[in-house]
Write a protein that holds these residues in place. Sequence first.
Motif: not given
Length: 388
Positions: A138-139, A147-150, A358-359, A375-379
């Motif tokens: 998240s920001r 979690g991002w992998l969820t 970015r990773l 997934v990241l909800r962002d560009a």
Amino acid sequence: MKRRDFISMAAAAGASLSVSRVFATPQTGGGILPQLHARKTARDAFGKLLILIELKGGNDGLNTVIPFTDSRYYALRTHIAIPRNRGLAIDGRTALHPAMRELLPLWRDGQLAVVQGVGCGRDDASHFRSTEIWHTASRADEYRRDGWLTRVAVQCGAVNGRFAAASFGSDEPGPFAQLAHRCGDEHSWSRVDDPDTLAHVGRPDVGEGAGDRVPGTTLDAAHAGVRLFRDSIAAALRTVDMMQPHMRGAIRVTLDGFDTHRNQLTRHAALLAQLAGSCATLREELVRRGRWHDTLVMTYSEFGRSARENVDRGTEHGGAAAHFVMGGGVRGGVYGQPPDLTRLDADGRLPVEVDFRRLYATALASFWKLDANAVLRDAVQPLPLMRV
């Protein structure tokens, strides 16, 4: 010695998971994310495995990836700087810590990327909050619980894919937070003392005991963590053997002890030696299994350390730091800008040059061929680290 580990396996979109002896088969519920760019492209990445190595406590990036030609580095660290003649030079101004010699074959083979200046857009000195940001992708001004992998597991479900998840060395689900809830099975993330002794993982009655602990009077905390980390790497490799080859998967292993406020030199060297040795083991074993080209290994840590040493010959919580990405498909090299020690903030922290997400975007878009923005909800743009 038993390990206090957690393991989870999730089969997305109702797909059946049938790995004998170790893993249960939770079913996903709804929650389809936006469509992927192309189902065929996504299917081409089935079988690819991400291994995350968490350097818990905040790793000192400056003593890990050393700016050995910068006189300010030595002025800020009169007692804990790594001498110029001891670092393992990888280019004209950058060296690895001497304890990381086992990474040199990866570097020479062009399969190790060093990404400098990685961090959150607005660093937080709190271990809890910074770790939360890294785990949820998240920001800094955004608060998420999943979690991002969820979210990756759910996106795999959009193309009837399968996703396997495992975590060793930490009680916290971390990047797999909310996985049980999103998969519709509250027992898909369960305590395991020793995965080799269980018929299944994911049952309500699996190993609820605390497991054996290392007595504090017997081993230094850092060395206890090293021993458990070696166990975690071995367990991760056994997990790879049990994963079906057509499944995407993610394994997180945690190496604790990087909160080096005091007497950093010896402690940090021991931790980095274990990290390098374990990465070398992962490559050797995954090459032997024919899985190295389909594996991406990535380090992460909640933050770096202060550029200036403290009175206890340690470092305080810091900002940006270098991280490692390695694998058979990685385009090796040094990425990002060298640390600029003239731009420290009031707390002596290095500025962030590379958004840590970015990773993740690299793993998502370039490696797994998934929709990173969903997934990241962002560009967020991936880094040019992958050969294919």
